[in-house]
Design a protein around this motif. Structure first.
Motif, mmCIF file in Angstrom:
data_model
loop_
_atom_site.group_PDB
_atom_site.id
_atom_site.type_symbol
_atom_site.label_atom_id
_atom_site.label_comp_id
_atom_site.label_asym_id
_atom_site.label_seq_id
_atom_site.Cartn_x
_atom_site.Cartn_y
_atom_site.Cartn_z
ATOM 1 N N PRO A 29 0.790 -1.235 0.000
ATOM 2 C CA PRO A 29 0.000 0.000 0.000
ATOM 3 C C PRO A 29 0.820 1.282 0.000
ATOM 4 O O PRO A 29 0.442 2.262 -0.616
ATOM 5 N N ARG A 30 1.945 1.280 0.717
ATOM 6 C CA ARG A 30 2.757 2.500 0.775
ATOM 7 C C ARG A 30 4.104 2.301 0.088
ATOM 8 O O ARG A 30 5.122 2.847 0.513
ATOM 9 N N LEU A 94 -6.604 -5.202 -1.775
ATOM 10 C CA LEU A 94 -5.405 -4.858 -1.020
ATOM 11 C C LEU A 94 -4.706 -6.158 -0.664
ATOM 12 O O LEU A 94 -5.370 -7.172 -0.443
ATOM 13 N N GLU A 348 -10.401 3.146 5.837
ATOM 14 C CA GLU A 348 -8.986 3.050 6.203
ATOM 15 C C GLU A 348 -8.751 1.902 7.176
ATOM 16 O O GLU A 348 -7.755 1.187 7.065
ATOM 17 N N SER A 351 -8.570 -1.204 5.286
ATOM 18 C CA SER A 351 -7.319 -1.358 4.545
ATOM 19 C C SER A 351 -6.169 -1.761 5.458
ATOM 20 O O SER A 351 -5.234 -2.443 5.021
ATOM 21 N N SER A 354 -4.604 -5.251 5.887
ATOM 22 C CA SER A 354 -3.753 -5.783 4.820
ATOM 23 C C SER A 354 -2.403 -6.217 5.362
ATOM 24 O O SER A 354 -1.749 -5.480 6.119
ATOM 25 N N TYR A 357 0.857 -4.029 5.102
ATOM 26 C CA TYR A 357 1.321 -3.066 6.088
ATOM 27 C C TYR A 357 2.114 -3.777 7.174
ATOM 28 O O TYR A 357 1.772 -4.897 7.578
#
Length: 528
Positions: A29-30, A94, A348, A351, A354, A357
Motif C-alpha cells: 500500500p505505501r 489490497l 482506512e 485497509s 492488509s 502493512y
C-alpha cells in the motif's frame, strides 16, 4: 517411436495440456514509486505476452494497476484487444494473506476484498472474464486458508516448487498431475506444482537458450521430452499391474519460478509447434481440473497435509483495529449523518488489515485516526459544578455546554439524582459551533433539602465526555406531609381565632345588656 493416430494396436495417451500463467504481485500500500513502477512493468510484460501468443493466458493481476491501465480510452482499448480470449485471476483489492485472515477470524475481510477486486477488473476489462477456479501463489498456505479458498470457488492451487518443499513436503510430487491437500472439513483441494521447465522460461535463461539454438529447435526438443516421458511412465505403470487401466491425463503449467511471465519467444515457438502435434495442446488454466488426474501413490490418490498456521500473525493487529473502530464509532455519532469522515475512517480501518502493512505502520495510522476522534471529543466543554434552588415542586435547570470547534456536534445530556427526577429523561442536543449552548432540563423535586445531581455529557454512542459534574439542588418547596401539617396548623389557628372571637363577642353583649337593665339604673333623689 511414439504411437500415432494410425496405430490401432496401442492405446493412445490423452494429450498433455499446457497452461500459460503470468502473475503480477500487488505492490504494498505505501510502496515507493520505484517499486510501483516495477509492478507496472511486470504487468505490461504479462499483457504483452497475452497479446503476442494465440493461446489462452491466465493472468493474476493487481486490480488497482489494471484500473490505472484502463483509465484512458487508449489504455482500455489496448487491454480489450490484448486480453481477448484470455482470463484474469483477481488478487484481493489490497494485499491480504488468506491464511492470516482466516487465523485471525477475518475470513470475511478477505472475501470482501476479493469481490471488490473482481468488480474493479470487470469495470476495467469487461470483455475478459475473472476466474476463481485457480489460485496462484508463491506464499505458504495453511489448511484453514485452503479451506476458505475452496469455499470461495477455487478448484485448484498452482504453487511454486520451492514453497511446496518448504511448507508442505520435501518430496515433490509429479508436476503434471494433481496432489490433493486435505482440508479441515474432510474435503480436499488439488494442488499443481509448477513444472521444472519453468527454470528455462525466464528471460535470462531464454537468452542463453537462443544463443545456441533457435526457438523452434528448443520447442521440438522440449515437446519430444514431454511425450517420451509420458510414454515411459505409462509403459512402466502398465507393466507393474495386470489390470488394464487408462493412461492418466496430464497437465503442466508454463510460467517462471516466481510465477512471472514466461519468455514470449519460447512460448510463441511452442504454440506454433503444438498446432501440428495432436499429443499436446494449450488450455486455459481454469479448465485444467477437467483434463488432469490426481497422482497415485500405491494405487491411491496422493494426499498431503497443509500446515495449520501460515502467513504473518494478525491477532494483535485485529485487537488494535477493533478498539480503534469503537473509538471512531463513538466520535462518528457526534457528527451529522451526511458527514463523509466516518465512511473514510471505516475504509482506512479495512485497509489496515492488509498484510502489506507492517505493524508499526498500522500503529501509526491508528494513532492518527484516534487523534481525529479525540479532537471532536475534547471540543466539548463541560460546565463547572453549581448550586440551584427549587422553590416549587417542579422547575428547570439550565446547563451550559461549550463547543470549541467550528462545526456542530451532537451530545447526550443525562442527569441522575435520588431526590430529583427528570421527566424528559436524557436529551440529545446539537452544540452550536464556537459557542455555548443552553440546555434546559425540566426537573421535579421529591423532598425538601439539599441533594446532589450527577451530570454526564456523552457521545450519542454512549461514551462519557469527561468526568461527571456534580450539581447541588436546594429544594424549599413544601410538599407531601409538610402541606398536610401546614394545613392542619392553619385550621387550628382559624378555629382558635373564631372561638376566641365568639366568646369575646358574647361577653361584650352580656355586659352591655346588664348595663341597660332597669334594675341596674341609678335612683336619683328627686325620684324618691
Amino acid at each position: 517411436r511414439l504411437a500415432g493416430a494410425d496405430d490401432t494396436d496401442v492405446e493412445i495417451a490423452p494429450p498433455i495440456d499446457l497452461a500459460v500463467i503470468a502473475g503480477t504481485p500487488a505492490p504494498l500500500p505505501r510502496a515507493d514509486a520505484a517499486t510501483v513502477d516495477l509492478a507496472r512493468d511486470r504487468l505490461d510484460e504479462s499483457i504483452d505476452l497475452a497479446a503476442g501468443v494465440d493461446v489462452p493466458v491466465t493472468l493474476e493481476v493487481p486490480p488497482p494497476l489494471m484500473a490505472e491501465a484502463a483509465a484512458t480510452p487508449a489504455g482500455s482499448e489496448r487491454l480489450a484487444t490484448s486480453l481477448d480470449g484470455d482470463e484474469l485471476v483477481a488478487l484481493p483489492l489490497l494485499p491480504l494473506d488468506v491464511s492470516s485472515a482466516v487465523a485471525a477470524g477475518r475470513a470475511e475481510a478477505y472475501t470482501r476484498l476479493v469481490r471488490a477486486a473482481e468488480d474493479v477488473l470487470t469495470e476495467a476489462v469487461p470483455t475478459t472474464p475473472s476466474r476463481r477456479d485457480v489460485w496462484i501463489t508463491t506464499d505458504e498456505l495453511s489448511a484453514g486458508g485452503a479451506q476458505h479458498l475452496r469455499d470461495l470457488g477455487t478448484r485448484f492451487v498452482v504453487i511454486g516448487a520451492d514453497v511446496y518443499e518448504e511448507t508442505i513436503s520435501d518430496d515433490l510430487p509429479p508436476t503434471d498431475r494433481f496432489v490433493e491437500a486435505e482440508l479441515p472439513d474432510g474435503g480436499t483441494l488439488p494442488f499443481l506444482v509448477v513444472d521444472p521447465l519453468s527454470e528455462q522460461l525466464t528471460p535470462a535463461a531464454a537468452d542463453r537458450i537462443l544463443a545456441r539454438s533457435t526457438a523452434i529447435e528448443w520447442s521440438v526438443q522440449t515437446v519430444a521430452e514431454m511425450l517420451v516421458e509420458q510414454a515411459d511412465e505409462d509403459a512402466s505403470a502398465a507393466a507393474s499391474t495386470t489390470r488394464r487401466t487408462a493412461p492418466p491425463r496430464r497437465s503442466s503449467v508454463l510460467t517462471t519460478p516466481d510465477l512471472a511471465s514466461p519468455d514470449p519467444r519460447l512460448i510463441r515457438a511452442m504454440t506454433e509447434l503444438v498446432t501440428t502435434t495432436p499429443s499436446i495442446r494449450f488450455t486455459a488454466a481454469s479448465a485444467l481440473t477437467g483434463v488432469t488426474d490426481v497422482a497415485l501413490d500405491d494405487g491411491e490418490p496422493m494426499t498431503v497435509r497443509l500446515p495449520d498456521v501460515a502467513g504473518p500473525p494478525l491477532d494483535a493487529r485485529i485487537e488494535l483495529l477493533d478498539a480503534t473502530a469503537l473509538e471512531l464509532a463513538s466520535a462518528a455519532s457526534m457528527l451529522p449523518p451526511d458527514d463523509p469522515r466516518p465512511a473514510a475512517w471505516a475504509a482506512e480501518l479495512d485497509s489496515l488489515i492488509s498484510t502489506g502493512y507492517s505493524d508499526p505502520e498500522v500503529e501509526a495510522a491508528t494513532e492518527e485516526l484516534l487523534a481525529e476522534a479525540d479532537e471532536l471529543k475534547q471540543a466539548v466543554q463541560l460546565p463547572e459544578p453549581f448550586t440551584f434552588t427549587l422553590t416549587g415542586r417542579s422547575g428547570t435547570i439550565e446547563v451550559r455546554i461549550g463547543n470549541t470547534l467550528d462545526e456542530p456536534l451532537d451530545v447526550v445530556v443525562a442527569l441522575d439524582s435520588t431526590k430529583v427526577t427528570f421527566p424528559e429523561g436524557d436529551q440529545r442536543v446539537t452544540l452550536r459551533p464556537l459557542d455555548e449552548t443552553s440546555v434546559i432540563v425540566p426537573v421535579e423535586a421529591e423532598s425538601n433539602g439539599m441533594s446532589s445531581i450527577k451530570l454526564v455529557v456523552a457521545t450519542p454512542a454512549g461514551e462519557a465526555l469527561g468526568e461527571p459534574v456534580t450539581l447541588t439542588a436546594r429544594v424549599t418547596a413544601l410538599t407531601g406531609l409538610g402541606q398536610v401539617l401546614t394545613g392542619g396548623f392553619v385550621l387550628v389557628l382559624l378555629t382558635w381565632w373564631f372561638t376566641h372571637w365568639r366568646n369575646r363577642r358574647r361577653s361584650e353583649l352580656a355586659t352591655d345588656g346588664r348595663e341597660r337593665h332597669p334594675s341596674n339604673g341609678r335612683v336619683e333623689s328627686d325620684a324618691l
